[in-house]
Design a protein around this motif. Sequence first.
Motif, PDB file in Angstrom:
ATOM      1  N   PRO A 201       0.794  -1.247   0.000  1.00 12.38           N
ATOM      2  CA  PRO A 201       0.000   0.000   0.000  1.00 12.38           C
ATOM      3  C   PRO A 201       0.819   1.286   0.000  1.00 12.38           C
ATOM      4  O   PRO A 201       0.535   2.182  -0.812  1.00 12.38           O
ATOM      5  N   PRO A 202       1.844   1.439   0.857  1.00  7.74           N
ATOM      6  CA  PRO A 202       2.595   2.703   0.801  1.00  7.74           C
ATOM      7  C   PRO A 202       3.374   2.887  -0.493  1.00  7.74           C
ATOM      8  O   PRO A 202       3.509   4.016  -0.979  1.00  7.74           O
ATOM      9  N   LEU A 203       3.889   1.802  -1.074  1.00  3.08           N
ATOM     10  CA  LEU A 203       4.611   1.921  -2.334  1.00  3.08           C
ATOM     11  C   LEU A 203       3.685   2.390  -3.448  1.00  3.08           C
ATOM     12  O   LEU A 203       4.032   3.265  -4.250  1.00  3.08           O
ATOM     13  N   LEU A 204       2.502   1.825  -3.505  1.00  2.00           N
ATOM     14  CA  LEU A 204       1.527   2.214  -4.528  1.00  2.00           C
ATOM     15  C   LEU A 204       1.036   3.638  -4.312  1.00  2.00           C
ATOM     16  O   LEU A 204       0.922   4.421  -5.255  1.00  2.00           O
ATOM     17  N   PHE A 205       0.737   3.971  -3.054  1.00  2.00           N
ATOM     18  CA  PHE A 205       0.205   5.308  -2.764  1.00  2.00           C
ATOM     19  C   PHE A 205       1.232   6.379  -3.106  1.00  2.00           C
ATOM     20  O   PHE A 205       0.886   7.412  -3.689  1.00  2.00           O
ATOM     21  N   GLU A 206       2.499   6.148  -2.757  1.00  2.00           N
ATOM     22  CA  GLU A 206       3.533   7.154  -3.024  1.00  2.00           C
ATOM     23  C   GLU A 206       3.693   7.395  -4.519  1.00  2.00           C
ATOM     24  O   GLU A 206       3.813   8.547  -4.978  1.00  2.00           O
ATOM     25  N   ALA A 207       3.683   6.322  -5.299  1.00  2.00           N
ATOM     26  CA  ALA A 207       3.813   6.478  -6.751  1.00  2.00           C
ATOM     27  C   ALA A 207       2.604   7.189  -7.334  1.00  2.00           C
ATOM     28  O   ALA A 207       2.736   8.060  -8.206  1.00  2.00           O
ATOM     29  N   ALA A 208       1.403   6.839  -6.848  1.00  2.00           N
ATOM     30  CA  ALA A 208       0.179   7.475  -7.356  1.00  2.00           C
ATOM     31  C   ALA A 208       0.099   8.938  -6.917  1.00  2.00           C
ATOM     32  O   ALA A 208      -0.370   9.799  -7.671  1.00  2.00           O
TER      33      ALA A 208
ATOM     34  N   VAL B  81      -3.341   6.704   6.857  1.00  2.00           N
ATOM     35  CA  VAL B  81      -4.506   5.868   7.171  1.00  2.00           C
ATOM     36  C   VAL B  81      -5.272   5.538   5.894  1.00  2.00           C
ATOM     37  O   VAL B  81      -5.772   4.420   5.719  1.00  2.00           O
ATOM     38  N   ALA B  82      -5.349   6.512   4.981  1.00  2.00           N
ATOM     39  CA  ALA B  82      -6.060   6.292   3.718  1.00  2.00           C
ATOM     40  C   ALA B  82      -5.419   5.168   2.915  1.00  2.00           C
ATOM     41  O   ALA B  82      -6.118   4.328   2.330  1.00  2.00           O
TER      42      ALA B  82
ATOM     43  N   VAL C  25      -6.153   1.662  -3.828  1.00  2.00           N
ATOM     44  CA  VAL C  25      -5.078   2.508  -3.295  1.00  2.00           C
ATOM     45  C   VAL C  25      -4.530   3.423  -4.383  1.00  2.00           C
ATOM     46  O   VAL C  25      -4.277   4.616  -4.145  1.00  2.00           O
ATOM     47  N   VAL C  26      -4.354   2.891  -5.583  1.00  2.00           N
ATOM     48  CA  VAL C  26      -3.873   3.722  -6.692  1.00  2.00           C
ATOM     49  C   VAL C  26      -4.861   4.846  -6.986  1.00  2.00           C
ATOM     50  O   VAL C  26      -4.466   6.004  -7.202  1.00  2.00           O
ATOM     51  N   THR C  27      -6.153   4.523  -6.968  1.00  4.75           N
ATOM     52  CA  THR C  27      -7.182   5.536  -7.226  1.00  4.75           C
ATOM     53  C   THR C  27      -7.149   6.633  -6.163  1.00  4.75           C
ATOM     54  O   THR C  27      -7.195   7.830  -6.479  1.00  4.75           O
ATOM     55  N   VAL C  28      -7.071   6.246  -4.903  1.00  6.14           N
ATOM     56  CA  VAL C  28      -7.007   7.223  -3.813  1.00  6.14           C
ATOM     57  C   VAL C  28      -5.759   8.096  -3.943  1.00  6.14           C
ATOM     58  O   VAL C  28      -5.824   9.323  -3.780  1.00  6.14           O
ATOM     59  N   GLY C  29      -4.626   7.474  -4.231  1.00  2.00           N
ATOM     60  CA  GLY C  29      -3.386   8.229  -4.356  1.00  2.00           C
ATOM     61  C   GLY C  29      -3.432   9.259  -5.464  1.00  2.00           C
ATOM     62  O   GLY C  29      -2.985  10.396  -5.292  1.00  2.00           O
ATOM     63  N   ILE C  30      -3.991   8.876  -6.614  1.00  2.00           N
ATOM     64  CA  ILE C  30      -4.092   9.820  -7.735  1.00  2.00           C
ATOM     65  C   ILE C  30      -5.022  10.977  -7.393  1.00  2.00           C
ATOM     66  O   ILE C  30      -4.720  12.145  -7.676  1.00  2.00           O
TER      67      ILE C  30
ATOM     68  N   ILE D 199     -13.467   7.325  -1.115  1.00  2.00           N
ATOM     69  CA  ILE D 199     -12.553   7.691  -0.028  1.00  2.00           C
ATOM     70  C   ILE D 199     -11.669   8.878  -0.439  1.00  2.00           C
ATOM     71  O   ILE D 199     -11.456   9.805   0.346  1.00  2.00           O
ATOM     72  N   GLY D 200     -11.185   8.864  -1.667  1.00  2.00           N
ATOM     73  CA  GLY D 200     -10.308   9.938  -2.127  1.00  2.00           C
ATOM     74  C   GLY D 200     -10.990  11.294  -2.120  1.00  2.00           C
ATOM     75  O   GLY D 200     -10.461  12.267  -1.571  1.00  2.00           O
ATOM     76  N   TYR D 201     -12.178  11.371  -2.705  1.00  2.00           N
ATOM     77  CA  TYR D 201     -12.884  12.652  -2.740  1.00  2.00           C
ATOM     78  C   TYR D 201     -13.407  13.043  -1.357  1.00  2.00           C
ATOM     79  O   TYR D 201     -13.457  14.223  -1.012  1.00  2.00           O
ATOM     80  N   GLY D 202     -13.785  12.035  -0.558  1.00  2.00           N
ATOM     81  CA  GLY D 202     -14.234  12.334   0.801  1.00  2.00           C
ATOM     82  C   GLY D 202     -13.141  12.984   1.635  1.00  2.00           C
ATOM     83  O   GLY D 202     -13.366  13.998   2.309  1.00  2.00           O
ATOM     84  N   ILE D 203     -11.933  12.430   1.569  1.00  2.00           N
ATOM     85  CA  ILE D 203     -10.802  13.013   2.302  1.00  2.00           C
ATOM     86  C   ILE D 203     -10.442  14.379   1.733  1.00  2.00           C
ATOM     87  O   ILE D 203     -10.086  15.305   2.476  1.00  2.00           O
ATOM     88  N   SER D 204     -10.542  14.525   0.426  1.00  2.00           N
ATOM     89  CA  SER D 204     -10.220  15.811  -0.209  1.00  2.00           C
ATOM     90  C   SER D 204     -11.092  16.929   0.339  1.00  2.00           C
ATOM     91  O   SER D 204     -10.606  18.018   0.679  1.00  2.00           O
TER      92      SER D 204
END
Length: 527
Positions: free
Chosen positions: A76-83, A234-235, A254-259, A211-216
């Motif tokens: 998860p952190p590797l994917l999120f950081e790249a996204a 946490v996301a 996770v990729v979607t949230v990161g982007i 989750i992505g737009y909610g956190i945004s």
Amino acid sequence: MVFLAEVAEISIKTNLQQFVLVLSISLTVATFSRIFSWLRQIPYTLLLVIVGLGLAFIDVRLVNLSPELILEIFLPPLLFEAAWNIRWRELQKQWLPVTLFALVGVAIAIFGIGFALSQWTNLPLATALLAGAALSATDPVSVVALFRELGASKKLTVVMEGESLFNDGVAVVAFLLLVGIPLGTQSLSTSATVATFLTFVGVGVGLGCLIGYGISFLTQRFDIPLVEQSITLVAAYGTYLLTEELGGSGVIAVVTVGIILGNFGSNIGMNPRTRLVVSEFWEFLAFFVNSIVFLLIGDQVNFASLGNSLDLIFVAIASVLVTRAISVFGLGWISNRFGSSDKLTLSEQVVLWWGGLRGSVSIAVALSVPVVLGDRQEIINIIFGVVLFTLLVQGLTTQFVLEKLNLIGDQPLRQEYSELLARRVALRRVLDYLSQLDIAPDVDEEFYNYERDLVKGELRSVDEKIEKLKNQHPPLRQLDMQQLRDTLLDIEADTYAEFIRIGRLNKDLSPLLQEVLVKSTEREIKG
């Protein structure tokens, strides 16, 4: 009960010691790679694999590498950081090749590798397809880092990284769909497989967007950098675990949230300082996790077992290279034929083919093969053999390929010029501050004048270097215009975010200047 408590305490202490040992070795490798110039030619992640292989050769095992450890803690952190770091504007420009490589390319790899192994070895087709699914996920961490260090084109970096981001999710979903076939728990039905695949992807994308737009929108309501940084952490983990629990693809979620957070949420809900803090945090976390993962990949190799499966490994390596070539050159031709004007050149396609390394995701899914499967060890041997080949042969020769194909270009020069522009802006702001500063009684005027003259001298030096570079390399003037346009767009986005925070807007507005600037660019090109 006392005995159980003592056992648990010993286990925690042992795990902590192993963790500190792994981290210490990783940091030692990182330090040596910067101290000794001859080691700088080797990407840091590949050095870790080599060190891990050395430890495995003398039978020093640092820690047991379980698939859950990679999939649930490291992935998860590797994917999120790249996204988080990939720019949506750049990804949109290359959406067709990225989509083709991530979807059709994965299918070509699965069936190409699977049929090759079933035809040229004794592996059953169902088992061979499992190996193909595990090997269809590219993991070019070291290659992308090399691109950035050498200054390869942004297009090449975006395509390589974008493909990896999305094909990881597709490959894992495909593996989960195929794993039941050799066990006899499910059959290969095209309609059922497509429906299940769409469900996995749909749930992943849907939850990721929610989750992505909610956190945004949540982070618009406050400005606390450490809290916002923690929310992104946490996301990453929460999205993965929740999506997997609900039957979707945690990787895609996770990729979607990161982007979304990297391109939308960070613009409307975070001030520039917070964005910098969060980006630096994820940069550290990615370095930290990569250091552990690549060291453990090398450390987990069983040389005796690999030696017993050399025929399987050779067939797998050949099929990986052939299917990768079919994907890159075939799908690259389709992308150039029907895509935008920014086409992939033949040289760039060669680098995409040779730089399609395999890594942690392939290892993780291979180790997750059920123990009851008779050919489990053969699958693991194949994956480890191919991963080591791609990392140590392809990874170590990618720089040579880039240089021979003349793809490094003027990116280092452009980076130097960008740094000078940033220094000029910073020094001008310092000078403006000094010119507006009321000298306090306890500040010596001579000292004030000295500091001001010092800044002016540095500013003149930077201006001279900028003018010299522009005179020697006229195309750099285009970078001035591009940076100005990017700054204008950032100012517009920050203004909308500020209006939302103070309650003068209740939704984010689409950038007006973006359309205007695009039309202006088109007129310049036609003119």
